[in-house]
Structure formats: C-alpha cells, structure tokens
Design a protein around this motif. Sequence first.
Motif, PDB file in Angstrom:
ATOM      1  N   ASN A  57      69.724 -31.108  34.261  1.00 15.12           N
ATOM      2  CA  ASN A  57      68.619 -31.874  33.366  1.00 15.12           C
ATOM      3  C   ASN A  57      68.474 -33.046  34.412  1.00 15.12           C
ATOM      4  OD1 ASN A  57      68.362 -33.763  30.704  1.00 15.12           O
ATOM      5  ND2 ASN A  57      67.212 -31.812  30.717  1.00 15.12           N
ATOM      6  N   ASP A 113      64.534 -39.466  29.050  1.00 15.78           N
ATOM      7  CA  ASP A 113      66.159 -39.100  28.903  1.00 15.78           C
ATOM      8  C   ASP A 113      66.301 -37.815  29.822  1.00 15.78           C
ATOM      9  OD1 ASP A 113      67.969 -37.964  27.985  1.00 15.78           O
ATOM     10  OD2 ASP A 113      67.799 -37.771  26.041  1.00 15.78           O
ATOM     11  N   LEU A 115      69.426 -36.910  30.497  1.00 17.46           N
ATOM     12  CA  LEU A 115      70.874 -37.112  30.743  1.00 17.46           C
ATOM     13  C   LEU A 115      71.417 -35.791  30.689  1.00 17.46           C
ATOM     14  CD1 LEU A 115      71.626 -40.310  28.787  1.00 17.46           C
ATOM     15  CD2 LEU A 115      71.962 -40.216  31.186  1.00 17.46           C
ATOM     16  N   PHE A 116      71.320 -35.177  29.438  1.00 17.56           N
ATOM     17  CA  PHE A 116      71.802 -33.827  29.297  1.00 17.56           C
ATOM     18  C   PHE A 116      70.723 -32.903  28.614  1.00 17.56           C
ATOM     19  CE2 PHE A 116      75.226 -36.671  28.882  1.00 17.56           C
ATOM     20  CZ  PHE A 116      75.944 -36.410  30.086  1.00 17.56           C
ATOM     21  N   ALA A 145      63.672 -34.723  28.121  1.00 20.67           N
ATOM     22  CA  ALA A 145      63.609 -33.606  29.098  1.00 20.67           C
ATOM     23  C   ALA A 145      64.282 -32.487  28.448  1.00 20.67           C
ATOM     24  CB  ALA A 145      63.934 -34.127  30.220  1.00 20.67           C
ATOM     25  N   LEU A 147      65.776 -31.465  26.044  1.00 17.97           N
ATOM     26  CA  LEU A 147      66.277 -31.819  24.743  1.00 17.97           C
ATOM     27  C   LEU A 147      66.644 -33.194  24.729  1.00 17.97           C
ATOM     28  CD1 LEU A 147      68.590 -28.510  24.664  1.00 17.97           C
ATOM     29  CD2 LEU A 147      66.713 -29.011  23.020  1.00 17.97           C
ATOM     30  N   SER A 149      69.380 -35.653  24.506  1.00 20.00           N
ATOM     31  CA  SER A 149      70.784 -35.949  24.960  1.00 20.00           C
ATOM     32  C   SER A 149      71.708 -36.181  23.756  1.00 20.00           C
ATOM     33  CB  SER A 149      71.013 -36.663  26.199  1.00 20.00           C
ATOM     34  OG  SER A 149      70.151 -36.425  27.089  1.00 20.00           O
TER      35      SER A 149
HETATM   36  K   LIG Z   1      67.564 -34.822  27.992  1.00 21.17           K
END
Ligand SMILES: [K+]
Length: 442
Positions: A57, A113, A115-116, A145, A147, A149
């Motif tokens: 991600n 975002d 991050l994850f 991005a 989902l 995080s």
């Molecule tokens: K994300």
Amino acid sequence: MNEARPILSVAAMRDAEAAAPCGLTELMERAGRGLAEATCRFAGPMPALILCGPGNNGGDGYVAARCLAERGIAVRVAALGEPTSDLARAARQHWEGPVERVENCSPAPVLIDCLFGTGLKRGLDPSLHERLLSLAQESHLAVAADLPSGVDADSGALLSPIPDYHLTVAFGALKPAHRLMPAMTQMGRVVVANIGIEADRRWFEIGTPALPAVRPDAHKYSRGLVHCLAGEMPGAMALSASAAARSGAGYVRVSTSRPIAGLPRSVVEVGDARLDDPRIGCILVGPGLGHLPQLLTLALTSNRPKVIDAEAISLVGDPARLRGQDAILTPHAGEFERLFGTLSGSKADQALAAAEASGAVIVFKGADTLVAAPDGRLGFAPPAPAWLATAGTGDVLAGMIAALRARGMAAFDAACAGVWLHGRAAEHAGPDMIADDLLEHL
Ligand SMILES: [K+]
Ligand SMILES: NC(=O)C1=CN([C@@H]2O[C@H](COP(=O)(O)OP(=O)(O)OC[C@H]3O[C@@H](n4cnc5c(N)ncnc54)[C@H](OP(=O)(O)O)[C@@H]3O)[C@@H](O)[C@H]2O)[C@@H](O)CC1
C-alpha cells in the motif's frame, strides 16, 4: 446502466494479482497511477501529502507521488520507515523527492493515506491512528488508497479509529469492506481504479437489474400471481401486497379472514388459501403474521416459490426445514440470529453459511444488505439512503421481491433486483418518506 462490479476478498484479490499477466510491478504502477489520477480529478491541483506504510500500500503511495509530481502537483511524502516489501522498495527508489517522517510532518490540503491496505492485520498503534486523525482533520480532503488504514478488508470492521474520508480509490476491484458496515460509511466516494486483473464475479455489487419484458401475448397469470397470506396485523400485508402490485405482478391475491383497509382495488381479497394452485408464481408469508404459525406451515406445504419475511422467519425454527423449498428469506439482524443462531465470521460469511444451511436465498437486511445464494453467489447492495430505516419498508421489500419472483426471475436475481429497486425508490422518495411513499416510486 449500472453494471454489477466484482467484489474480491483479500484471498481472492491475491489470487487475481498473482494471475495477472502484466506482473506485480506493473500492477503497482497502475495502482499508483490510478490513485494519482483519481485524486487529481477529485481535488484538482491542490498540494498533497502522501503517507506511506511499509508494505505494498505504501508502494502505491510512492508511485502516486511520482505521478502527481509529473503532473506539476506540489506533493510531499512521509513514511513510517523504510519499505519492507521488494515491490515497495523498488517504488521508493523511483521517487526522487525527499521522504519525511509521519510522526513530525506538517499537514497539506490533500491527505493521501497509503499506510495500510489489504495487508492490515491489527489496529494501528494509538499514536499512529491519532496522527492519522489529526493530519486528516487539518486537510481539506482525505483520500484512502485501496482502504482506509484501520479497516479490515474482509469484514468492514474498524480495527482502530479512522477519519472520515472524502474519496477511496479501490485497486482492481471493490473489497467487502467497501460495502459493509461500519467501514462503508467513512469512505466517502468509492471509485475503482482498473489495474487489469481478471476478477471472479461470484461476489459483486448489485447493479441495475434486467427485468423480464412483458410479452405481447401476456395475461394476468403469465405476468405473475402473488398469493399473500395475511396474519393478525393485516396493515403490514397491505403494504406488501400494494408493493407487489406496483412491481409488475399481473395479479395479487390476499387470503384474509377479515377485510383489509388500504389495499388497491386491483388486489383481490379471498377467504380461503388454496396454495396448490399451479398458477401461483410466488407465495408471501410473514408481514403482520403475529402468532399464526399455521400460515407458515401452510406455505411450506406448497411446492410454489415463496418469500418468507418478518415473524415467519423466526417461526421456521430449524433452517433444515427449508431444504427442498424454493424459498427466499428476508431477515434483519434480529430475525437472522433467531433462526440461524450466532454464526461466526463477517456478515458475508454469515449470509453464505445461512444460505447453505437452509438451501434458501437469504436477503440479510441492514444498512449493508447482502443477498446470498446456496451456491456461493453473494450480492452486496450499493449504498442506500439511511432514511430507509423506518417502519414498513421491509414489508414493501418483501412484496417487491415476491412480485419479481412471480414474474419469472430466478430467486437470487429477484432478490437482488428487489434490493436494488428498493434503494433507488428510497432515493426518489426523499428523507422524510414513510414506507407508504415508496409505493409511488416503484
Ligand atoms: K490505505
Ligand atoms: N499484491 C499486489 O500485487 C498489489 C497490491 N497492491 C497494494 O498492496 C496492498 C496490500 O499490500 P500488502 O499485502 O503489502 O499489505 P499492506 O496493507 O501494505 O500492509 C502490510 C504491511 O503492514 C504491516 N502491518 C500490518 N498491520 C499493521 C499494523 N496494524 N501496524 C503496523 N504494521 C502493520 C505488515 O507487517 P507484518 O505485520 O506482516 O510484520 C506489512 O509490513 C493493497 O491494499 C494495495 O494497496 C497494489 O499495488 C496492486 C498490486
């Protein structure tokens, strides 16, 4: 025309990615480019801050940063640390700008975002989710991005708190969380960036239904006879029968022991309930049933298709009793639990397990309605207005599905079509609607 969009679980997504002929590096390139393009379209040329996590991600984030910079956007990148996956490391190397630290970077008008995504396994550390919330608070637009995080991709559960996003860019396909509570309400507009994977379509977002055409030689029975079994509170069945009549059934008949107020004149009230009539396209039992379990028993003695709603669902007692029946069940969460008990897993897992245990099509209602078939197909309702949560709307839905079934649609297709049309009718009826108002918009 609103096409049914595929929905992939994390495992199905990984399979699809692994099978993609273009290779994983190219997939990441397409995901990052798609993210940049969707953000530009949405936010225009505002300066952006991209938060990159350690996995792929984050890799998408480095690609998006490069693409935004190529478009002349003032973009900064802040990371949690060095990337840990090979793909993300390669993407990081192609980003020529500086990399700040998430802990102390300054905000920007657009927060992206990365991050994850689908690899999130647990909630974010409190200091990190608080940092995410505060950077989102200080931005004008927050973009996720794939989902947000903190969201579990398969269940829609929030593993840690997330901000409200304005835009979520899903890569390749929607994931269950994009259409499940509670996550779905915090994602803003959800768009899918096409990255060229082949998606399995057994799970999908329900799209515009293809309704059966009325044949030139049609008559009232060929267009579908719905037989309703009215119970102790016939007002509910008046709503259902009216909805069935307005959903294209050729003939709607209600068995009742006393006159029912509020029925359209075209709906016929009868004193007896002859359910062996082969012309019956669908039986409807449940709305306003009260304590009349014999009506459910009567419906189950008929071999005609049936919709079982409301109190009748709890009265089934044992899901195995529905085996061999051509049935559609329309439970909300309470009715679902009364019949199927407490099932494990996500709402999607539970709906599929219930369909398998009963052999019936299950319309598991809620803000995130699902339609599950015993063969593993699963339709996720597109978001519907929150104002649908009002008394009687379930009675209307049951009548609509019964009419579509009687018109000859297969049980799963009729249930999906009913759910879709119900949501759109609510949009047209507006925020102050009552269930009766839906009838004008069918
Ligand atoms: K994300
Ligand atoms: N596969 C592909 O081809 C493509 C994938 N694509 C993209 O990849 C995304 C999936 O990537 P991914 O599998 O690398 O997972 P991702 O979400 O980046 O996170 C994993 C990392 O986070 C860590 N970690 C997890 N939870 C944590 C926590 N709470 N707090 C802290 N750390 C935590 C975890 O570490 P671990 O716990 O395993 O040690 C691991 O290092 C997907 O959503 C899409 O955006 C696209 O580019 C298209 C091509």
